[in-house]
Design a protein around this motif. Structure first.
Motif, short mmCIF file in Angstrom:
data_model
loop_
_atom_site.label_atom_id
_atom_site.label_comp_id
_atom_site.label_asym_id
_atom_site.label_seq_id
_atom_site.Cartn_x
_atom_site.Cartn_y
_atom_site.Cartn_z
N SER A 36 76.96 -36.85 1.29
CA SER A 36 77.57 -38.12 0.31
C SER A 36 76.57 -38.36 -0.49
N ALA A 37 76.95 -39.34 -1.51
CA ALA A 37 75.94 -39.78 -2.51
C ALA A 37 74.88 -41.01 -1.80
N LYS A 47 76.06 -49.07 -3.86
CA LYS A 47 76.12 -47.47 -3.48
C LYS A 47 76.05 -46.57 -4.65
N THR A 49 77.55 -44.30 -5.92
CA THR A 49 78.85 -44.06 -6.69
C THR A 49 79.45 -45.17 -7.24
N GLU A 119 77.04 -37.18 -5.37
CA GLU A 119 76.97 -36.19 -4.41
C GLU A 119 76.18 -35.22 -4.76
N PHE A 182 83.05 -34.85 -1.73
CA PHE A 182 83.77 -35.85 -2.33
C PHE A 182 84.46 -35.14 -3.69
N ARG A 196 88.16 -42.59 -2.58
CA ARG A 196 86.69 -43.10 -2.08
C ARG A 196 86.71 -42.56 -0.62
N GLY A 197 85.27 -42.35 -0.19
CA GLY A 197 85.18 -41.80 1.19
C GLY A 197 85.36 -40.32 1.48
N GLY A 198 85.77 -39.65 0.17
CA GLY A 198 86.35 -38.35 0.35
C GLY A 198 85.45 -37.21 0.81
N SER A 199 84.26 -37.67 0.90
CA SER A 199 83.21 -36.55 1.52
C SER A 199 83.72 -36.22 2.98
N ASP A 200 84.15 -36.90 3.62
CA ASP A 200 84.77 -36.64 4.76
C ASP A 200 85.83 -35.69 4.78
#
Ligand code: ASP
Length: 450
Positions: A36-37, A47, A49, A119, A182, A196-200
């Protein structure tokens, strides 16, 4: 092989990045790392981002955005200094500046391209740090490696299937792959970010593509808890949970993983392991297809506000063939998704997210139902929270519904709707929004403190 994704708090500064690298290097099976960032270092911090969103917004508003860019550069500068890799800073700064100052003709696409730089630069930085300590590692650009996305009809980023074939090649790399989360690219070469939170989601896609044995999702808590720790102090930790249970709890407000992140690993049966970067020896929470054990009768309890009910009554509704089909058609035409639908013989209630049922939509839907289906009444209530009790073990036990309902009743909470699907994995209670957290506490006390 393990794919390990690290969230923003795990990579917020040099100290955290060193921890992450120690974790990665402590297991030779960790070959692919999704970053993630940099996130918040303290509660008040911002953050990266969000700093980048401020850059893009300033530019889109026609204002100067130099201060905003500088804030991002400063974050990366301090990390590179502390890691003794300042030689990477010019590359990071020029990548950031080139993206932020690029010409654009679409605001959303521009925002996406800038947002993704947290990221992107962090992956370059982590790869460089690993190289500096003599670890063969490579920054993997999503375009070069073939992570292609498109927007669906609702504007949501979705993966193009060919990406899985492209990304499978990562499995054979002899270097550690450091992949930015992300975002991916459209076939036209433009950056598209997930929500948002898309690195998952990126981590899950890569785990699926390389057929990983496990998808590790490293965050800043030891476990997923049976209930939100902001509502109940020191809640029961979950050591194991199925994809289905997790999905139900995420639906009702659990925010451990991005809601869309489970799907790629779920269809391929790859387990997810949630772990704590700040306490790697803790056993974490495993998300699996089949449970090996149950720690408790109920797995988790969650509540979410922001729902409304539409109740339609019509005498002899059950006898009229095609009534429901026509009713559904009206909601479908208006693009409204129905979340739950408890029903009786002459009535049906649709539970809908308020944000999808604006006053205009309501007027249009009601007008059509009255004129096309000549119903007796339609009642709309805009004050509903959905509280869910989730647990696979409930299917084999008797009396949980009775205990839950009487606990809520004894606490003076009126149940507006109750729903239990035939799968018996969850029970849903509709309560007034003001009672949402209170209902979760009451249920937790009843079902966990036995
Ligand atoms: N950095 C992005 C965010 O803050 C994506 C992520 O961390 O997963 O939402």
């Amino acid at each position: 092989m393990k794919v390990a994704k690290f969230g923003g708090s795990s990579l917020a500064d040099a100290f955290q990045i060193k921890k992450v690298c120690d974790i990665v290097l402590s297991d030779a099976d960790r070959r692919i790392v999704v970053v993630s960032a940099p996130g918040k270092r303290t509660k008040e911090d911002i953050k990266v981002t969000d700093l980048l969103i401020a850059v893009a917004k300033a530019r889109l508003a026609g204002n100067s955005y130099e201060d905003e860019i500088q804030a991002v550069v400063n974050r990366f500068e301090s990390i590179t200094k502390d890691l003794n890799i300042t030689d990477i800073l010019p590359e990071i700064e020029s990548t950031l500046r080139a993206t932020a100052t690029a010409s654009y003709n679409d605001d959303v696409k521009y925002l996406d391209s800038v947002k993704a730089m947290g990221e992107d630069c962090n992956a370059r930085l982590v790869a460089r740090y690993l190289n500096s300590i003599n670890v063969p590692a490579e920054y993997c650009n999503p375009k070069e490696k073939g992570l292609f996305l498109k927007h669906d009809a609702n504007g949501k980023a979705v993966i193009l299937n060919e990406s899985y074939t492209n990304l499978a090649a990562l499995a054979t790399s002899d270097k550690l792959c450091i992949f930015p989360g992300f975002y991916g690219y459209s076939k036209e070469g433009e950056i598209i970010t997930f929500s948002r939170g898309g690195s998952d989601i990126t981590g899950s896609i890569l785990a699926a593509a390389v057929k990983a044995d496990v998808y590790e999702n490293w965050t800043d808590v030891d476990n997923v808890f049976a209930v939100n720790p902001n509502i109940v102090k020191n809640p029961f930790p979950i050591t194991e949970i199925t994809y289905d249970e997790m999905r139900e709890l995420a639906y009702a407000g659990f925010t451990v993983l991005h809601e869309e992140a489970l799907y790629p690993v779920y269809v391929r049966g790859i387990p997810v392991h949630i772990k704590n970067t700040n306490n790697p020896s803790s056993s974490g929470t495993k998300i699996v297809a089949k449970r090996t054990h149950y720690d408790s009768l109920v797995t988790g309890i969650a509540g979410d506000r922001g729902f409304c009910t539409v109740t339609i009554t019509k005498y002899l509704m059950n006898r009229q063939v095609g009534f429901l089909l026509n009713l559904f058609k009206i909601f479908t035409d208006e693009g409204i998704s129905i979340e739950h639908m408890p029903s009786g013989i002459d009535s049906i209630t649709f539970i809908i997210r308020k944000k999808n049922f604006t006053e205009e939509k309501e007027a249009a839907v009601l007008k059509r139902i009255y004129s096309e289906l000549s119903v007796d009444s339609i009642t709309v209530e805009r004050d509903l929270a959905v509280v869910m009790i989730v647990g696979q073990a409930m299917a084999n036990s008797v009396g949980i519904m009775a205990r839950a309902a009487s606990a809520l009743g004894n606490a003076g909470i009126n149940l507006k709707v109750v729903n239990q699907g035939a799968s018996e994995i969850s029970m849903m209670f509709g309560v007034s929004e003001a009672y949402c957290d209170y209902a979760v506490r009451v249920l937790y006390k009843e079902l966990f403190r036995y």
